[in-house]
Design an enzyme around this catalytic site. Structure first.
Site, PDB file in Angstrom:
ATOM      1  N   ASP A 247       0.867  -1.178   0.000  1.00 37.99           N
ATOM      2  CA  ASP A 247       0.000   0.000   0.000  1.00 37.99           C
ATOM      3  C   ASP A 247       0.907   1.232   0.000  1.00 37.99           C
ATOM      4  OD1 ASP A 247      -1.555  -2.227   1.041  1.00 37.99           O
ATOM      5  OD2 ASP A 247      -3.038  -0.790   1.781  1.00 37.99           O
TER       6      ASP A 247
ATOM      7  N   LYS B 204      -7.289   3.201  -2.832  1.00 37.35           N
ATOM      8  CA  LYS B 204      -7.626   3.211  -1.398  1.00 37.35           C
ATOM      9  C   LYS B 204      -7.941   4.633  -0.955  1.00 37.35           C
ATOM     10  CE  LYS B 204      -5.222   2.072   2.955  1.00 37.35           C
ATOM     11  NZ  LYS B 204      -3.970   1.467   3.490  1.00 37.35           N
TER      12      LYS B 204
ATOM     13  N   LYS C 215     -10.442  -0.057  -1.890  1.00 37.20           N
ATOM     14  CA  LYS C 215     -10.241  -0.327  -0.466  1.00 37.20           C
ATOM     15  C   LYS C 215     -10.645   0.904   0.330  1.00 37.20           C
ATOM     16  CE  LYS C 215      -6.701  -1.279   3.037  1.00 37.20           C
ATOM     17  NZ  LYS C 215      -5.303  -1.726   3.320  1.00 37.20           N
TER      18      LYS C 215
END
Length: 236
Positions: free
Chosen positions: A95, A159, A188
Site C-alpha cells: 500500500d 484506497k 479499499k
C-alpha cells in the site's frame, strides 16, 4: 444482493497496526488475531515486514507493507526502493501513498509515472498493489482524475485514506471511486471504520477490502448478526 459468510467478510479485512510506537509484542498480537479470525492481511509499517512474515509463515494471511507512509512525500526512486525492500523482507502486498504535492499541482504525468513504477515492481513480484489517495485533501475532480490514471495503470486497488489524515473513508468517496474505475480496479476503504454498520456500508458502496484496527470487534458483531438471523450468511 449477494450472500456473505462470516469468513467471506473476514477475508475483506486488512487487520491494521500502523502506529509509530508499535512493539514486537503488538505485532505478535496482530498476527495472532489475523490468524485466528482468518483476516486477509496484516497492514503494518514497512519495517515490520520481516517479523510479520516470520509470524505468519505457513498461513494464507498476507503481509501488507505501507510505503512512504503516511505522507507520501518521498521521491519515486525512494518509493520504488522501499517497495522492493519490503518485498525482499517478506511483504506480500503493498500500500503506497501518492505524492499529494504533485496531485495538488495537477502534475498528472508525475503521478502516473510514480504509479506505473511501483505497480510494475509489484506485478513482477506477483503481489497486489494499492494506491492510497488520501481523499481528505482532495476535491472530487482530483479523485476522479486519480481513478482515470488507475484505470490506465491498473494497480490492484485504489484506497481512500491512510487513517492519519484529517479524515478517513466515507461512503460517498467509496461510491465515487467504485463508479469511476468501472470494475477495472478494486476499491479499499480505510480510516475510521470501527463498527459493523460502517463496515457493511462500505461494502455495499463497493469496497472490496477494508482497512481497520477494529477487525476483531467488527467480526464478533457480524457473527452475532449472522447467528441471530438463523442462517450462516448475510445478504448485502
Amino acid at each position: 444482493m449477494s450472500a456473505w459468510t462470516l469468513d467471506d467478510l473476514a477475508q475483506l479485512i486488512d487487520h491494521t497496526n500502523l502506529h509509530a510506537d508499535a512493539t514486537p509484542d503488538d505485532m505478535h498480537k496482530l498476527c495472532d488475531e489475523a490468524r485466528k479470525y482468518h483476516f486477509r492481511m496484516v497492514a503494518i509499517n514497512q519495517v515490520q515486514a520481516r517479523l510479520c512474515a516470520e509470524l505468519l509463515a505457513g498461513t494464507d494471511v498476507h503481509v501488507g507493507a505501507a510505503i512512504a507512509f503516511p505522507l507520501g512525500q518521498t521521491s519515486i526512486a525512494a518509493k520504488v526502493f522501499e517497495t522492493s525492500d519490503a518485498l525482499a523482507n517478506g511483504a506480500t502486498e503493498i500500500d503506497y501513498v501518492v505524492n499529494l504535492t504533485e496531485v495538488k499541482r495537477h502534475n498528472w504525468g508525475y503521478v502516473a509515472d510514480e504509479m506505473r513504477q511501483i505497480v510494475a515492481v509489484c506485478n513482477e513480484a506477483g503481489v497486489p498493489s494499492k494506491v492510497i489517495f488520501e481523499n481528505c485533501y482532495l476535491n472530487d475532480d482530483e479523485k476522479v482524475k486519480l481513478c482515470e490514471i488507475a484505470c490506465e495503470v491498473q494497480p490492484t486497488f485504489i484506497k481512500t485514506s491512510t487513517g492519519f489524515g484529517t479524515g478517513g473513508a466515507t461512503v460517498k468517496d467509496v461510491a465515487l471511486m467504485h463508479a469511476n474505475v468501472r470494475g477495472k480496479v478494486l476499491v479499499k476503504a480505510a480510516g475510521g471504520i470501527r463498527d459493523a454498520e460502517t463496515f457493511l456500508a462500505m461494502v455495499r458502496a463497493g469496497a472490496r477490502r477494508i482497512g481497520t484496527s477494529a477487525g476483531v470487534p467488527i467480526i464478533e458483531e457480524l457473527r452475532d448478526r449472522i447467528e441471530a438471523s438463523g442462517t450462516d450468511r448475510l445478504e448485502l
